[in-house]
Design a protein around this motif. Structure first.
Motif, PDB file in Angstrom:
ATOM      1  N   LEU A 994      38.220  41.626  48.275  1.00 10.22           N
ATOM      2  CA  LEU A 994      37.268  41.010  48.331  1.00 10.22           C
ATOM      3  C   LEU A 994      36.611  40.256  46.932  1.00 10.22           C
ATOM      4  O   LEU A 994      36.763  40.932  45.969  1.00 10.22           O
ATOM      5  N   PRO A 995      36.760  38.887  46.527  1.00  9.70           N
ATOM      6  CA  PRO A 995      36.348  38.306  45.343  1.00  9.70           C
ATOM      7  C   PRO A 995      35.131  38.848  45.072  1.00  9.70           C
ATOM      8  O   PRO A 995      34.189  38.567  45.933  1.00  9.70           O
ATOM      9  N   SER A 996      34.882  39.728  44.102  1.00  7.11           N
ATOM     10  CA  SER A 996      33.837  38.415  43.293  1.00  7.11           C
ATOM     11  C   SER A 996      33.895  38.178  41.772  1.00  7.11           C
ATOM     12  O   SER A 996      34.332  37.171  41.829  1.00  7.11           O
ATOM     13  N   LYS A 997      32.135  37.805  41.177  1.00  6.23           N
ATOM     14  CA  LYS A 997      31.916  36.689  40.684  1.00  6.23           C
ATOM     15  C   LYS A 997      32.522  36.985  38.995  1.00  6.23           C
ATOM     16  O   LYS A 997      32.248  36.717  38.213  1.00  6.23           O
ATOM     17  N   THR A 998      33.212  38.048  38.912  1.00  5.18           N
ATOM     18  CA  THR A 998      33.594  39.034  37.361  1.00  5.18           C
ATOM     19  C   THR A 998      34.898  37.916  36.898  1.00  5.18           C
ATOM     20  O   THR A 998      34.836  37.931  35.636  1.00  5.18           O
ATOM     21  N   ASP A 999      35.762  37.330  37.882  1.00  3.46           N
ATOM     22  CA  ASP A 999      36.941  36.682  36.886  1.00  3.46           C
ATOM     23  C   ASP A 999      36.185  35.210  36.644  1.00  3.46           C
ATOM     24  O   ASP A 999      37.044  34.891  35.504  1.00  3.46           O
ATOM     25  N   ILE A1000      35.030  34.643  36.929  1.00  5.78           N
ATOM     26  CA  ILE A1000      34.368  33.694  36.134  1.00  5.78           C
ATOM     27  C   ILE A1000      33.294  34.110  35.114  1.00  5.78           C
ATOM     28  O   ILE A1000      32.377  32.646  35.042  1.00  5.78           O
ATOM     29  N   LEU A1001      33.199  35.264  34.724  1.00  8.70           N
ATOM     30  CA  LEU A1001      32.131  35.388  33.426  1.00  8.70           C
ATOM     31  C   LEU A1001      33.345  35.035  32.701  1.00  8.70           C
ATOM     32  O   LEU A1001      34.385  35.341  32.081  1.00  8.70           O
ATOM     33  N   LEU A1002      32.537  34.428  31.480  1.00 10.27           N
ATOM     34  CA  LEU A1002      32.839  33.802  29.846  1.00 10.27           C
ATOM     35  C   LEU A1002      33.491  35.400  29.176  1.00 10.27           C
ATOM     36  O   LEU A1002      31.866  36.296  29.000  1.00 10.27           O
TER      37      LEU A1002
END
Length: 1002
Positions: A994-1002
């Motif tokens: 499942l996706p998390s928001k780690t990949d959209i962190l700068l």
């Protein structure tokens, strides 16, 4: 466990490993035997070691070895045995003895040291974390093997017998060593054979232990458990005592003192009360007299103040001589004339025979002083009389606190007050709430400029400022609320100033109002806040004029709401070890539930704090509970002072803490006014850990953490008793909130609470430092832990290990569940299956079973309840192994005063620690975001699969009885390892994708 019928046993130990057995010698009639014997065992295949089990059995030898009783056994997994290299040291471990059956009566533990040694690298070592043993090795056990040569010979002889049978085998030895006393760390003995050896050094068995077992036959390595539960240095533990106090002796002898001072040892004193004199002859040429009195007993002598030109002086001073130090049977009271040029003139004297001095013990009334005619040096009556009272008494006498003591005979009259015992009370504190709502008709100097207006409120040394408000109008609105600490008597004034920022660092005061705290209304509990009031703002020159009644026709105004919140408890200590939780208002306080009695007996082995001055230590003890502070008298120039003073407090809440500190008095003769009393040590005792009506008498170690490390400055001897007077109220207290109601109805933010606590500490310290004798600021700040909130890497480690120790219980439960699922013990797994079927068929038994289990566990643990009050845990505090640089950082001032390169290094270290914390927090956030992604359609395919699966399960559970579903799920979770795969389960794989928001962190 005694087994011979005479309260003793004759134990010996048998060690079983891989069909090999060896036994120790028998220790006749010994409940705490020490064997110090070493065994070695051979292992054919080192790869099989993790699956092997070592069994250590303790027996009682009844008839020379022909009959034996079972005393307990320990089963140790080979998987938990560390591999010892030349640079490693294996720590001593204690294993609680286990029962053989349900009805066995077993207690005690056995100390072993276990490790494996090999001389080749053909096989990988067993999977264990041997490094943890070396890290947590206790210094008391670092030196063990005093017979290394004998052990090497024994190993060589044993292994040479098996060398021919296993020439192609790898050489490896398995050791188990323990010791009761210190000795050099056992190095790995050189092996000369090709066999696999196992050595056991059985040390000692100890009766009842409260430790948790660190190893099981089917458990993994025990090092993680040992890492969180290390033992303390024996020097830092409590020592139980039996002093001859009346409460412990059950008032034998019928002493009257026992009724009130029963927690301290009785100390006899000779009291001499010098009241006044009359008709004294003139001794100077001018016809005047400067009289004073000298009271002499052996080598001890005390003097009153001299009074200038007074032939009928009044002194009213009391002298106390300890009966243990009486050096004469004759008391001499001499009146002299002070002469600054020549020797003081003799006026007259009176003698008293100590055998004729009366005995007085309260509640007897004070002894009436009498007139005595003075005698000259030839024992002839002369002119002049002196009024005296002489009696034998105890420390229970009301004259004891104010008396001049023989152990303080070298103190001047100006510094005598600094050595006396006193009782202090903290000022009554309130929270002052100031709400700044708005202002109107402000008059700035430059009307065309944008205003940047803020309101500054000052109360004594406390200052707060509202947020700056940029506006073009002259009627700004803030609606900000500020909190302050006010103390009785309300002598301070509140100064409210409206300021305009006209430049960097430059403010213009637009108006000011001064209000008295006395005029502010008080608010009880959650009553409605008082209505706001408009106040006129005056220019500073007009506002500071006192008594001026001139009123301007026009003035700016400010709308304020002020009130004293009497429903809060003003925190001056940390809530973790607070001694008072009562609200400020007397009408809202709860009735008392008991009485706390404290006997401060003595101290021993104090460190000399004044070695450079040619003295040892001038020690006194201070105690704080609630708003009452006490201070014992100062005992001069001794490392083993005896105070024997008793104090009493009323108790309103059992979940409170009493704090005691021992200090070195630095304000005696020749001391500077700015000198600070030195800390010797501190003790905290939580009342809820004490049994009611039980007398606790212990020596408490006085531990101080210094930049150079942890130091023990001595031991404090205390007697403590908590008496409950209202059992029902005390029991109901456990269901009530800890703080008053206002803290929960209108809570104060944590940021403001910390600031207000600091201000309350400053007010209490300032008020007590103005008492006579003063309880100095450094004493109050040390007792209240004024710097407890400061950053400390040592405390951070301690808190992390506390969390890990809590999680170790969850880890043990998961491990037990994993063993059940993997059928490590088939009998236990079958019982769990039976329990599952019973609970599924009779679900109404689930909750009763859980609560009954908790009841049984609590009842079982009652046997292992703490016998002593808890004390400072140096291992838990990470104080005994802290790095010097960490301690230097902890004691550094704020802001830092160290060189920039050291501060930069510490900042980088803090960044590395924070980076690890950041990683853990990020991982936790990722797991939570994955749980949210189940229904958020961030991954449309995953969400579709999940909701479709949920629909199928909803239909299946609806048409299938719940008992069937529970049985199927239980059987699936407890299935045999033959039906399990080493690959992760499908739900785990699905969740990790499942996706998390780690990949959209700068």
């Amino acid at each position: 466990m005694p087994k011979d019928g005479h309260g003793s046993a004759s134990p010996f130990v048998e060690v079983h490993f891989d069909e090999q057995r060896q036994r120790t010698q028998t220790k006749p009639r010994e409940l705490n035997p020490i064997w110090n014997e070493k065994f070695s065992f051979n292992v054919n295949n080192p790869r099989d070691l993790p699956s092997k089990t070592i069994e250590v059995v303790v027996y009682n030898d009844r008839k020379g070895g022909h009959h034996k009783n079972f005393l307990g056994h320990v089963r140790i997994s080979g998987n938990s045995v560390p591999l010892l290299s030349d640079s490693e040291a294996i720590d001593l471990q204690r294993y609680p003895l286990e029962k053989r059956g349900l009805f066995s009566h077993i207690k005690g533990d056995i100390a072993l040291k276990i490790y494996a040694v090999h001389d080749g690298n053909h096989y990988p070592p067993p999977p264990t974390n041997a490094g943890n043993f070396e890290t947590e090795a206790t210094p008391a056990f670092q030196e063990i093997n005093t017979n290394k040569l004998q052990s090497e010979d024994a190993i060589g002889d044993h292994e040479k017998k098996n060398k021919k049978k296993r020439k192609d085998k790898e050489v490896r030895t398995f050791h188990s060593i323990g010791t009761a006393t210190g000795g050099p760390a056992a190095a790995a003995p050189p092996l000369v054979s090709s066999g696999f050896g196992f050595e056991t050094h059985v040390m000692k068995e100890k009766a009842p232990a409260v430790e948790t077992r660190t190893d099981f036959a089917r458990a993994g390595p025990p090092t993680a458990m040992h890492m969180h539960m290390p033992k303390q240095n024996p020097e830092f533990l409590l020592v139980e005592t039996s002093p001859p106090v009346a409460a412990r002796m059950r008032y034998r002898g019928g002493d009257k003192m026992a009724c009130t001072y029963d927690l301290v040892e009785q100390m006899r004193y000779l009291y001499v009360s010098v009241v006044k004199a009359k008709d004294l002859p003139a001794m100077d040429v001018s016809g005047s007299l400067d009289p004073y009195v000298e009271v002499k007993l052996g080598n001890y002598s005390g003097k009153t103040k001299y009074l200038e030109k007074n032939q009928s002086p009044v002194w009213k001073q009391i002298f106390a001589f300890s009966k243990d130090r009486l050096q004469s049977n004759l008391l001499e009271v001499t009146v002299k004339d002070k002469d600054f040029v020549t020797k003081d003139d003799f006026v007259g004297r009176v003698f008293f025979d100590l055998s004729e001095v009366p005995l007085r013990v309260p509640p007897d009334s004070p002894l009436a002083p009498q007139w005595y005619r003075l005698e000259d040096k030839r024992r002839i009556k002369t002119r002049g009389e002196i009024m005296l009272a002489v009696w034998m008494g105890t420390q229970a006498d009301e004259s004891f606190p104010e008396a001049w003591h023989s152990d303080a005979h070298d103190i001047s009259h100006t510094n005598l007050a600094n050595t006396r015992s006193k009782v202090y009370f903290s000022p009554k504190l309130y929270y002052l709430r100031v709400q700044i709502i708005e202002a109107q008709d402000l008059i700035p100097s430059d009307k065309g400029r944008v205003l940047e207006v803020s309101v500054k409120v000052q109360l004594g040394n406390q200052g707060r400022v509202t947020r700056p408000l940029q506006t073009r109008t002259i009627n700004p609105i803030w609606n900000d609320e500020l909190m302050f600490v006010a103390s009785e008597p309300f002598e301070d004034f509140i100064i409210v100033s409206v300021e305009d920022r006209i430049g960097p660092g430059k403010d213009e005061i637009l108006g000011r109002v001064i209000l008295s705290v006395r005029d502010i209304p008080a608010r009880l509990e959650t009553h409605k806040l008082p209505d706001p009031r408009w106040f006129n703002l005056f220019k500073p020159s007009l506002a500071q004029e006192e008594g001026e009644k001139k009123k301007e026709k026009f003035s700016s105004k400010i709308l304020l709401r002020l009130c004293l919140d009497a429903g809060y408890h003003v925190l001056d200590e940390s809530t973790h070890f607070s001694s008072d939780l009562q609200p400020s208002s007397k009408h809202l306080r709860k009735p008392r539930i008991g009485i706390l009695e404290l006997g401060i007996l003595s101290a021993r082995n104090l460190l000399p704090m004044k070695g450079k001055d040619g003295r040892t230590t001038d020690a006194y003890c201070a105690a704080k509970y609630g708003n009452k502070w006490v201070r014992t008298r100062t005992i001069l120039n001794t490392l083993n002072p005896r105070w024997n003073e008793q104090y009493t407090w009323e108790v309103y809440d059992p979940c409170t803490v009493i704090t005691l500190g021992v200090f070195d008095n630095c304000h005696i003769n020749g001391s500077k006014d700015d000198s600070r009393d030195q800390r010797i040590g501190k003790v905290r005792i939580r009342l809820s850990t004490l049994e009611t009506d039980r007398i606790y008498t212990h020596y408490y170690p006085l531990l101080v953490l210094t930049p150079s490390g942890l130091r023990k400055h001595g031991e404090l001897h205390l007697a403590l008793r908590f008496t409950c007077t209202a059992w029902v109220n005390m029991v109901t207290q456990y269901g009530k909130p800890l703080l008053p109601k206002m803290h929960y109805v209108q809570p104060i933010s944590v940021k403001h609470i910390d600031w207000l606590r600091h201000q309350a500490m400053q007010i209490v310290a300032a008020r007590l430092s103005r008492a006579e004798p003063p309880l100095r600021r450094e004493v109050v700040e040390y007792m209240l832990d004024v710097d407890y909130h400061m950053w400390s890497l040592r405390r951070s480690k301690a808190n992390f290990l506390r969390i890990m120790s809590l999680l170790s219980g969850i880890t043990a439960a998961c491990k037990w569940y994993n063993d059940i699922c993997n059928w490590r013990n088939p009998i236990t797994t079958c019982l769990v299956h039976v329990l599952l079927f019973i609970l599924v068929c009779y679900p109404e038994l689930i909750l009763p079973t859980i609560f009954l289990y908790l009841f049984v566990i609590g009842l079982w643990n009652y046997r292992f309840r703490p016998r002593h009050p808890p004390h400072m845990d140096t291992r838990l505090s990470q104080a005994d192994n802290a790095h010097p640089d960490e301690l230097d950082e902890e004691f550094d001032s704020f802001p830092a005063s160290r060189p920039s390169d050291i501060v930069r290094m510490r900042y980088d270290r803090l960044r590395s620690v924070a980076g690890r914390v950041q990683t853990v927090v990020g991982d936790l956030a990722s797991q939570g975001e994955r749980a949210q992604a189940l229904l958020s359609w961030r991954d449309p395919r995953a969400t579709a699969i999940f909701i479709l699966f949920s629909l199928i399960w909803a239909v299946f559970i609806y048409v299938t009885p719940f008992q069937v579903v529970a049985v199927l799920v239980g059987l699936y979770l407890l299935r045999h390892p033959r039906f399990r795969s080493k690959m992760p389960a499908v739900p785990v794989n699905f969740f990790k994708r499942l996706p998390s928001k780690t990949d959209i962190l700068l």
